[in-house]
Design a protein around this motif. Sequence first.
Motif, PDB file in Angstrom:
ATOM      1  N   LEU A  13       0.835  -1.202   0.000  1.00 27.61           N
ATOM      2  CA  LEU A  13       0.000   0.000   0.000  1.00 27.61           C
ATOM      3  C   LEU A  13       0.866   1.248   0.000  1.00 27.61           C
ATOM      4  N   PRO A  14       0.440   2.278  -0.711  1.00 28.24           N
ATOM      5  CA  PRO A  14       1.193   3.539  -0.665  1.00 28.24           C
ATOM      6  C   PRO A  14       1.253   4.043   0.775  1.00 28.24           C
ATOM      7  N   LYS A  15       2.330   4.764   1.072  1.00 28.40           N
ATOM      8  CA  LYS A  15       2.523   5.221   2.464  1.00 28.40           C
ATOM      9  C   LYS A  15       1.490   6.267   2.876  1.00 28.40           C
ATOM     10  N   ARG A  16       1.130   7.124   1.917  1.00 24.25           N
ATOM     11  CA  ARG A  16       0.279   8.261   2.287  1.00 24.25           C
ATOM     12  C   ARG A  16      -1.184   7.849   2.462  1.00 24.25           C
ATOM     13  N   ILE A  17      -1.744   8.231   3.617  1.00 26.85           N
ATOM     14  CA  ILE A  17      -3.166   7.992   3.894  1.00 26.85           C
ATOM     15  C   ILE A  17      -3.907   9.317   3.739  1.00 26.85           C
ATOM     16  N   LEU A  18      -4.996   9.279   2.980  1.00 23.00           N
ATOM     17  CA  LEU A  18      -5.812  10.473   2.758  1.00 23.00           C
ATOM     18  C   LEU A  18      -7.157  10.255   3.449  1.00 23.00           C
ATOM     19  N   SER A  47       2.458   8.581  -3.726  1.00 24.05           N
ATOM     20  CA  SER A  47       3.279   9.795  -3.736  1.00 24.05           C
ATOM     21  C   SER A  47       4.365   9.583  -4.797  1.00 24.05           C
ATOM     22  N   GLU A  48       5.247  10.556  -4.924  1.00 21.90           N
ATOM     23  CA  GLU A  48       6.311  10.459  -5.912  1.00 21.90           C
ATOM     24  C   GLU A  48       7.101   9.154  -5.727  1.00 21.90           C
ATOM     25  N   GLY A  49       7.367   8.466  -6.818  1.00 23.79           N
ATOM     26  CA  GLY A  49       8.173   7.240  -6.751  1.00 23.79           C
ATOM     27  C   GLY A  49       7.334   5.977  -6.577  1.00 23.79           C
ATOM     28  N   GLU A  50       6.053   6.134  -6.220  1.00 23.88           N
ATOM     29  CA  GLU A  50       5.172   4.963  -6.101  1.00 23.88           C
ATOM     30  C   GLU A  50       4.318   4.870  -7.363  1.00 23.88           C
ATOM     31  N   HIS A  51       4.346   3.700  -7.990  1.00 22.91           N
ATOM     32  CA  HIS A  51       3.632   3.520  -9.256  1.00 22.91           C
ATOM     33  C   HIS A  51       2.905   2.186  -9.255  1.00 22.91           C
ATOM     34  N   CYS A  52       2.075   1.987 -10.277  1.00 24.40           N
ATOM     35  CA  CYS A  52       1.405   0.703 -10.467  1.00 24.40           C
ATOM     36  C   CYS A  52       2.446  -0.420 -10.497  1.00 24.40           C
ATOM     37  N   SER A  53       3.523  -0.209 -11.248  1.00 26.94           N
ATOM     38  CA  SER A  53       4.555  -1.247 -11.398  1.00 26.94           C
ATOM     39  C   SER A  53       5.256  -1.542 -10.081  1.00 26.94           C
ATOM     40  N   THR A  54       5.561  -0.508  -9.280  1.00 26.83           N
ATOM     41  CA  THR A  54       6.312  -0.747  -8.032  1.00 26.83           C
ATOM     42  C   THR A  54       5.425  -1.404  -6.986  1.00 26.83           C
ATOM     43  N   LEU A  55       4.169  -0.971  -6.886  1.00 27.63           N
ATOM     44  CA  LEU A  55       3.246  -1.597  -5.918  1.00 27.63           C
ATOM     45  C   LEU A  55       2.998  -3.055  -6.298  1.00 27.63           C
ATOM     46  N   ALA A  56       2.794  -3.291  -7.603  1.00 22.30           N
ATOM     47  CA  ALA A  56       2.553  -4.664  -8.078  1.00 22.30           C
ATOM     48  C   ALA A  56       3.757  -5.549  -7.756  1.00 22.30           C
ATOM     49  N   THR A  57       4.948  -5.023  -8.019  1.00 15.85           N
ATOM     50  CA  THR A  57       6.172  -5.809  -7.782  1.00 15.85           C
ATOM     51  C   THR A  57       6.334  -6.125  -6.300  1.00 15.85           C
ATOM     52  N   GLU A  58       6.115  -5.115  -5.453  1.00 18.51           N
ATOM     53  CA  GLU A  58       6.260  -5.340  -4.004  1.00 18.51           C
ATOM     54  C   GLU A  58       5.287  -6.420  -3.514  1.00 18.51           C
ATOM     55  N   SER A  59       4.031  -6.352  -3.962  1.00 18.53           N
ATOM     56  CA  SER A  59       3.044  -7.347  -3.491  1.00 18.53           C
ATOM     57  C   SER A  59       3.391  -8.734  -4.034  1.00 18.53           C
ATOM     58  N   ALA A  60       3.851  -8.802  -5.280  1.00 18.34           N
ATOM     59  CA  ALA A  60       4.235 -10.100  -5.866  1.00 18.34           C
ATOM     60  C   ALA A  60       5.427 -10.690  -5.119  1.00 18.34           C
ATOM     61  N   GLN A  61       6.404  -9.833  -4.787  1.00 20.51           N
ATOM     62  CA  GLN A  61       7.591 -10.314  -4.044  1.00 20.51           C
ATOM     63  C   GLN A  61       7.175 -10.908  -2.696  1.00 20.51           C
ATOM     64  N   LYS A  62       6.221 -10.241  -2.029  1.00 21.92           N
ATOM     65  CA  LYS A  62       5.763 -10.744  -0.719  1.00 21.92           C
ATOM     66  C   LYS A  62       5.052 -12.090  -0.884  1.00 21.92           C
ATOM     67  N   GLU A 141      -3.884  -1.075  -8.451  1.00 24.48           N
ATOM     68  CA  GLU A 141      -4.483   0.127  -9.051  1.00 24.48           C
ATOM     69  C   GLU A 141      -3.821   1.392  -8.495  1.00 24.48           C
ATOM     70  N   VAL A 142      -3.610   2.340  -9.397  1.00 18.15           N
ATOM     71  CA  VAL A 142      -3.211   3.696  -8.988  1.00 18.15           C
ATOM     72  C   VAL A 142      -4.273   4.627  -9.554  1.00 18.15           C
TER      73      VAL A 142
END
Length: 326
Positions: A13-18, A47-62, A141-142
């Motif tokens: 999950l992205p760090k920023r909570i709205l 936020s900056e540096g967080e993308h669909c690709s990076t979130l997807a990769t992090e969840s897949a790695q876990k 999703e982003v």
Amino acid sequence: MKYGKITGYGKALPKRILTNEEIATFVDTSDQWIQERTGIKQRHVVSEGEHCSTLATESAQKAMAHAGVTADELDLIIVATSSPDFLVPPVSSMVQDMLGAKTAGAFTTVVGCTGFVVGLIQADNFIRTGAYKNIVVVGVEVISRQLDWEDRNTCVLFGDGAAAVMVQASDEPCGVLSHVMGSDGSLYQSIIHPSGGTAVPATHETIDARQVYLKMNGREVFKFATGVIPKTMSELMEKSGKTFDDIKLLIPHQANARIIEYASSQMGLSNEKVFVNVQNYGNTSAASVPIAFAEALEAGLIEEGDLVALIAFGAGLTWAGALVHL
Ligand code: COA
């Protein structure tokens, strides 16, 4: 005969909570309205540096680490999303590269909020045919980058995130016992990005008219969703020969707590049989079912041997359900 066993899961999950209160500082809405009509209290946004690709990769790695699967062992990567980094190339190839899965195939499944359940059904079928042994399925999703942050009808509803499951070939009977997939394209305009595709490419005019953002007919989607959950659930039962009593948990798409409550009462399902976490994430579209699935497992609400119904619906309009034997 091989079966598709879910052996690992993970979420990112992205760090920023709205919060609702923060949204109410820039559009005409209130925490009370959002909570009463949707159940949502907050959502995560990139936020900056967080993308669909990076979130997807992090969840897949876990999910892979949880299952003890290395990148070299991956046969296939299925990424369900409607908010990829770029329209071209497919984000699944970026994820394949970031994972270092040099020998894996990869594709993106674009079915709106329904995408992850469709991806899981695809994975299960690839395993049953004997084509592959190790498949990671991601819902990501982003959507915050596709919203009109001046439109209170849509911007309060959605959030960003990702979750993945590892599906592996197993000899023991398990995996998807029955599935349902449906589409009613006559309602395609109910959830739409009017401009930015090939029918109406983005121009200065369409940007000025705010046509490049997600538009939704909330009432129409609400009516559709409350009907499609019970319909899909009874089709899953009919096809598998199971009954509601056999099911440990229903994990529906987390679009709106009222949709889930209404559909659950139609089916006579008690609260403890239906998972809800929309209050923390909003509608994360294709990521919503896998995030909820990961949290239900983390909380010990479901475990190996249980039957779990996953039901999603969304743009298209589309819907899909999978009855999964863990
Ligand atoms: N804050 C305050 N008021 C809002 C608002 C907001 N964020 N969004 C809409 N309103 C207003 C509307 O303008 C309308 O005002 P009006 O009566 O003066 O025109 C009023 O609230 C009621 O609108 P209505 O559409 O009847 O509200 P609702 O109870 O149906 O709730 C949704 C609206 C969008 C929450 C609801 O229809 C919904 O959840 N639909 C499904 C959406 C969904 O899940 N989509 C994704 C599916 S994958």
